[in-house]
Design a protein around this motif. Structure first.
Motif, PDB file in Angstrom:
ATOM      1  N   LEU A 141       0.770  -1.049   0.053  1.00 38.11           N
ATOM      2  CA  LEU A 141       0.041   0.096  -0.035  1.00 38.11           C
ATOM      3  C   LEU A 141       0.848   1.182  -0.222  1.00 38.11           C
ATOM      4  O   LEU A 141       1.979   1.342   0.551  1.00 38.11           O
ATOM      5  N   ASN A 142       0.241   2.263  -0.643  1.00 38.00           N
ATOM      6  CA  ASN A 142       1.040   3.683  -0.354  1.00 38.00           C
ATOM      7  C   ASN A 142       0.087   4.692  -0.136  1.00 38.00           C
ATOM      8  O   ASN A 142      -1.094   4.490  -0.249  1.00 38.00           O
ATOM      9  N   TRP A 143       0.650   5.830   0.187  1.00 38.53           N
ATOM     10  CA  TRP A 143      -0.202   6.951   0.340  1.00 38.53           C
ATOM     11  C   TRP A 143      -1.137   7.417  -0.822  1.00 38.53           C
ATOM     12  O   TRP A 143      -2.356   7.900  -0.459  1.00 38.53           O
ATOM     13  N   GLU A 144      -0.830   7.044  -1.751  1.00 39.14           N
ATOM     14  CA  GLU A 144      -1.491   7.637  -2.952  1.00 39.14           C
ATOM     15  C   GLU A 144      -2.839   6.668  -2.825  1.00 39.14           C
ATOM     16  O   GLU A 144      -4.017   7.246  -3.208  1.00 39.14           O
ATOM     17  N   LEU A 145      -2.752   5.498  -2.855  1.00 39.91           N
ATOM     18  CA  LEU A 145      -4.140   4.626  -2.650  1.00 39.91           C
ATOM     19  C   LEU A 145      -4.961   5.125  -1.367  1.00 39.91           C
ATOM     20  O   LEU A 145      -6.002   5.272  -1.797  1.00 39.91           O
ATOM     21  N   ALA A 147      -4.924   8.220  -0.039  1.00 40.64           N
ATOM     22  CA  ALA A 147      -5.477   9.475  -0.799  1.00 40.64           C
ATOM     23  C   ALA A 147      -6.608   9.240  -1.299  1.00 40.64           C
ATOM     24  O   ALA A 147      -7.623  10.098  -1.311  1.00 40.64           O
ATOM     25  N   LEU A 148      -6.505   8.320  -2.394  1.00 45.27           N
ATOM     26  CA  LEU A 148      -7.633   8.247  -3.263  1.00 45.27           C
ATOM     27  C   LEU A 148      -8.881   7.880  -2.540  1.00 45.27           C
ATOM     28  O   LEU A 148     -10.063   8.101  -2.840  1.00 45.27           O
ATOM     29  N   LEU A 149      -8.630   6.912  -1.726  1.00 45.86           N
ATOM     30  CA  LEU A 149      -9.737   6.364  -0.704  1.00 45.86           C
ATOM     31  C   LEU A 149     -10.645   7.589   0.062  1.00 45.86           C
ATOM     32  O   LEU A 149     -11.711   7.514   0.261  1.00 45.86           O
ATOM     33  N   VAL A 150      -9.742   8.180   0.604  1.00 39.90           N
ATOM     34  CA  VAL A 150     -10.128   9.440   1.548  1.00 39.90           C
ATOM     35  C   VAL A 150     -10.923  10.481   0.402  1.00 39.90           C
ATOM     36  O   VAL A 150     -12.067  11.036   0.955  1.00 39.90           O
ATOM     37  N   ILE A 151     -10.356  10.836  -0.665  1.00 44.73           N
ATOM     38  CA  ILE A 151     -10.806  11.935  -1.318  1.00 44.73           C
ATOM     39  C   ILE A 151     -12.085  11.415  -2.275  1.00 44.73           C
ATOM     40  O   ILE A 151     -12.764  12.114  -2.614  1.00 44.73           O
ATOM     41  N   SER A 152     -12.084   9.987  -2.349  1.00 48.42           N
ATOM     42  CA  SER A 152     -13.353   9.372  -3.035  1.00 48.42           C
ATOM     43  C   SER A 152     -14.617   9.613  -1.991  1.00 48.42           C
ATOM     44  O   SER A 152     -15.691   9.639  -2.611  1.00 48.42           O
ATOM     45  N   PHE A 153     -14.436   9.542  -0.990  1.00 41.79           N
ATOM     46  CA  PHE A 153     -15.608   9.574   0.073  1.00 41.79           C
ATOM     47  C   PHE A 153     -16.142  11.195  -0.119  1.00 41.79           C
ATOM     48  O   PHE A 153     -17.508  11.044  -0.216  1.00 41.79           O
ATOM     49  N   PHE A 154     -15.318  12.128  -0.274  1.00 44.63           N
ATOM     50  CA  PHE A 154     -15.992  13.368  -0.202  1.00 44.63           C
ATOM     51  C   PHE A 154     -16.408  13.593  -1.633  1.00 44.63           C
ATOM     52  O   PHE A 154     -17.444  14.317  -1.951  1.00 44.63           O
ATOM     53  N   VAL A 155     -15.796  13.207  -2.527  1.00 45.83           N
ATOM     54  CA  VAL A 155     -15.913  13.425  -3.875  1.00 45.83           C
ATOM     55  C   VAL A 155     -17.409  12.640  -4.273  1.00 45.83           C
ATOM     56  O   VAL A 155     -18.245  13.143  -5.155  1.00 45.83           O
ATOM     57  N   ARG A 234     -11.619  14.489 -11.545  1.00 48.77           N
ATOM     58  CA  ARG A 234     -10.384  15.317 -11.064  1.00 48.77           C
ATOM     59  C   ARG A 234      -9.853  15.171  -9.709  1.00 48.77           C
ATOM     60  O   ARG A 234      -8.808  15.403  -9.587  1.00 48.77           O
ATOM     61  N   GLY A 235     -10.540  14.227  -9.042  1.00 47.80           N
ATOM     62  CA  GLY A 235     -10.342  13.891  -7.637  1.00 47.80           C
ATOM     63  C   GLY A 235      -9.067  12.808  -7.825  1.00 47.80           C
ATOM     64  O   GLY A 235      -7.915  12.943  -7.183  1.00 47.80           O
ATOM     65  N   ALA A 236      -9.250  12.055  -8.736  1.00 40.76           N
ATOM     66  CA  ALA A 236      -8.187  10.886  -9.009  1.00 40.76           C
ATOM     67  C   ALA A 236      -6.936  11.718  -9.801  1.00 40.76           C
ATOM     68  O   ALA A 236      -5.808  11.110  -9.528  1.00 40.76           O
ATOM     69  N   MET A 237      -7.169  12.758 -10.666  1.00 40.61           N
ATOM     70  CA  MET A 237      -6.131  13.325 -11.214  1.00 40.61           C
ATOM     71  C   MET A 237      -5.361  14.210 -10.178  1.00 40.61           C
ATOM     72  O   MET A 237      -4.002  14.193 -10.154  1.00 40.61           O
ATOM     73  N   ALA A 238      -6.048  14.694  -9.235  1.00 43.01           N
ATOM     74  CA  ALA A 238      -5.197  15.467  -8.083  1.00 43.01           C
ATOM     75  C   ALA A 238      -4.188  14.334  -7.381  1.00 43.01           C
ATOM     76  O   ALA A 238      -3.031  14.656  -6.987  1.00 43.01           O
ATOM     77  N   VAL A 239      -4.798  13.159  -7.186  1.00 43.58           N
ATOM     78  CA  VAL A 239      -4.220  12.152  -6.483  1.00 43.58           C
ATOM     79  C   VAL A 239      -2.838  11.823  -7.406  1.00 43.58           C
ATOM     80  O   VAL A 239      -1.751  11.727  -6.918  1.00 43.58           O
ATOM     81  N   ALA A 240      -3.128  11.784  -8.746  1.00 44.82           N
ATOM     82  CA  ALA A 240      -2.091  11.282  -9.696  1.00 44.82           C
ATOM     83  C   ALA A 240      -0.902  12.216  -9.702  1.00 44.82           C
ATOM     84  O   ALA A 240       0.228  12.044  -9.814  1.00 44.82           O
ATOM     85  N   LEU A 241      -1.393  13.493  -9.650  1.00 49.65           N
ATOM     86  CA  LEU A 241      -0.527  14.597  -9.653  1.00 49.65           C
ATOM     87  C   LEU A 241       0.297  15.165  -8.227  1.00 49.65           C
ATOM     88  O   LEU A 241       1.091  15.808  -8.328  1.00 49.65           O
ATOM     89  N   GLN A 242      -0.216  14.232  -7.263  1.00 48.92           N
ATOM     90  CA  GLN A 242       0.466  14.520  -5.934  1.00 48.92           C
ATOM     91  C   GLN A 242       0.350  16.055  -5.390  1.00 48.92           C
ATOM     92  O   GLN A 242       1.092  16.519  -5.114  1.00 48.92           O
ATOM     93  N   SER A 243      -1.009  16.537  -5.677  1.00 51.22           N
ATOM     94  CA  SER A 243      -1.041  17.999  -5.532  1.00 51.22           C
ATOM     95  C   SER A 243      -2.040  18.104  -4.343  1.00 51.22           C
ATOM     96  O   SER A 243      -3.272  17.872  -4.508  1.00 51.22           O
ATOM     97  N   PRO A 244      -1.733  18.402  -3.113  1.00 54.61           N
ATOM     98  CA  PRO A 244      -2.538  18.778  -2.045  1.00 54.61           C
ATOM     99  C   PRO A 244      -3.446  20.048  -2.300  1.00 54.61           C
ATOM    100  O   PRO A 244      -4.722  19.605  -1.842  1.00 54.61           O
ATOM    101  N   THR A 245      -3.011  20.867  -2.950  1.00 55.49           N
ATOM    102  CA  THR A 245      -3.877  21.870  -3.413  1.00 55.49           C
ATOM    103  C   THR A 245      -5.212  21.444  -4.103  1.00 55.49           C
ATOM    104  O   THR A 245      -6.236  21.496  -3.932  1.00 55.49           O
ATOM    105  N   GLY A 246      -4.869  20.413  -5.232  1.00 55.81           N
ATOM    106  CA  GLY A 246      -5.752  19.668  -6.115  1.00 55.81           C
ATOM    107  C   GLY A 246      -6.656  19.217  -5.158  1.00 55.81           C
ATOM    108  O   GLY A 246      -7.918  18.816  -5.624  1.00 55.81           O
ATOM    109  N   TYR A 247      -6.366  18.417  -4.175  1.00 57.29           N
ATOM    110  CA  TYR A 247      -7.177  17.510  -3.331  1.00 57.29           C
ATOM    111  C   TYR A 247      -8.333  18.420  -2.651  1.00 57.29           C
ATOM    112  O   TYR A 247      -9.321  18.136  -2.786  1.00 57.29           O
TER     113      TYR A 247
END
Length: 277
Positions: A141-145, A147-155, A234-247
């Motif tokens: 597991l890595n932080w991107e995975l 992060a995608l789980l967390v951001i998916s809940f809100f999105v 866009r949420g997945a793209m923010a994770v791929a770009l490792q952009s906290p602002t994008g999150y």
């Protein structure tokens, strides 16, 4: 009891009733199983590509399959949400509910909270599944995975609100399903058509196709703001770009979109009323 306290109580009761109904049904488990099969297939394809081409600079292999699992679950929840109000209006349940201390705001929010709780439970199961998958494949597991789980809940709030809005503007569950399927087919069809047009070499384009591509590009920008799938992308793209602002931007956009649609749901719910037909 104050109005706010009464509404919170009704939201809790409506959400609890619907949550038990969903979790005791078989549908959500079938969808999760299908999402795991699909994500496993895409992971297998990714690993096969790596084995054939050697070590490549690629995103973490588990992120793509997780997005597939989240997307399938989100679409299913949107379908459930699109039936949430119209089905109870068909069954006459709404008339019974609104004899008690239930108003449109507490009812719509109760439906929204229930779907978000279901999605939260699905994400927990996804986390367990991908943890097991990471141990079996030694990918880790890595932080991107995470992060995608967390951001998916809100999105996902945008997806759920979209379904509830469709349910509020239709009078019957059949109309809700037809409208939902028609919109999904139109959005997916446009997406594939748009990608096809964008990938055509410029030298092969006639004057008509040039204008068509320009029109499709403008339309695509509008659809990305109107379609809940655009917020997931866009949420997945923010994770791929490792952009906290994008999150933060992706979460903020999705929550504003959900708030607008929930307000619209309350408005149309009041106009349609609780009676059948």
């Amino acid at each position: 009891m104050s109005v706010t306290a009464q509404r919170l109580r009704v939201i809790r009761l409506v959400a609890g009733r619907e949550l038990r109904s969903t979790l005791y049904g078989i549908g959500i488990y079938i969808v999760m199983a299908l999402s795991f099969v699909a994500s496993s297939y895409f992971l297998n394809q990714a690993l096969w590509t790596i084995s054939q081409n050697g070590v490549l600079v690629v995103p973490p292999p588990l992120v793509g399959p997780l997005f597939i699992a989240v997307l399938i679950s989100s679409v299913y929840l949107a379908l459930l949400s699109s039936l949430s109000i119209s089905r109870e209006r068909d069954q006459g349940t709404l008339e019974v509910l609104f004899y008690g201390p239930v108003d449109s705001i507490s009812y719509v929010l109760g439906k929204f909270v229930e779907q978000m709780l279901v999605f939260g439970a699905v994400l927990i199961v996804d986390l367990v599944f991908f943890l097991i998958l990471s141990l079996v494949t030694n990918l880790g597991l890595n932080w991107e995975l995470l992060a995608l789980l967390v951001i998916s809940f809100f999105v996902a709030a945008s997806v759920v609100a979209f379904g509830i809005f469709l349910s509020s503007v239709t009078k019957s569950s059949r109309a809700s399903v037809v409208l939902f399927v028609a919109l999904m087919v139109a959005l997916i069809g446009f997406s594939y058509g748009y990608q096809y047009l964008m990938n055509l070499p410029d030298k092969d384009l006639s004057t008509g196709l040039i204008y068509l591509r320009q029109a499709a590009d403008i339309l695509s920008r509008g659809i990305n703001w109107l379609s809940p799938v655009g917020y997931l992308n866009r949420g997945a793209m923010a994770v791929a770009l490792q952009s906290p602002t994008g999150y933060l931007v992706a979460v903020g956009e999705a929550l504003v979109y959900a708030l607008v649609l929930l307000a619209g749901s309350v408005f149309f719910f009041n106009r349609k009323g609780v009676k059948r037909g």
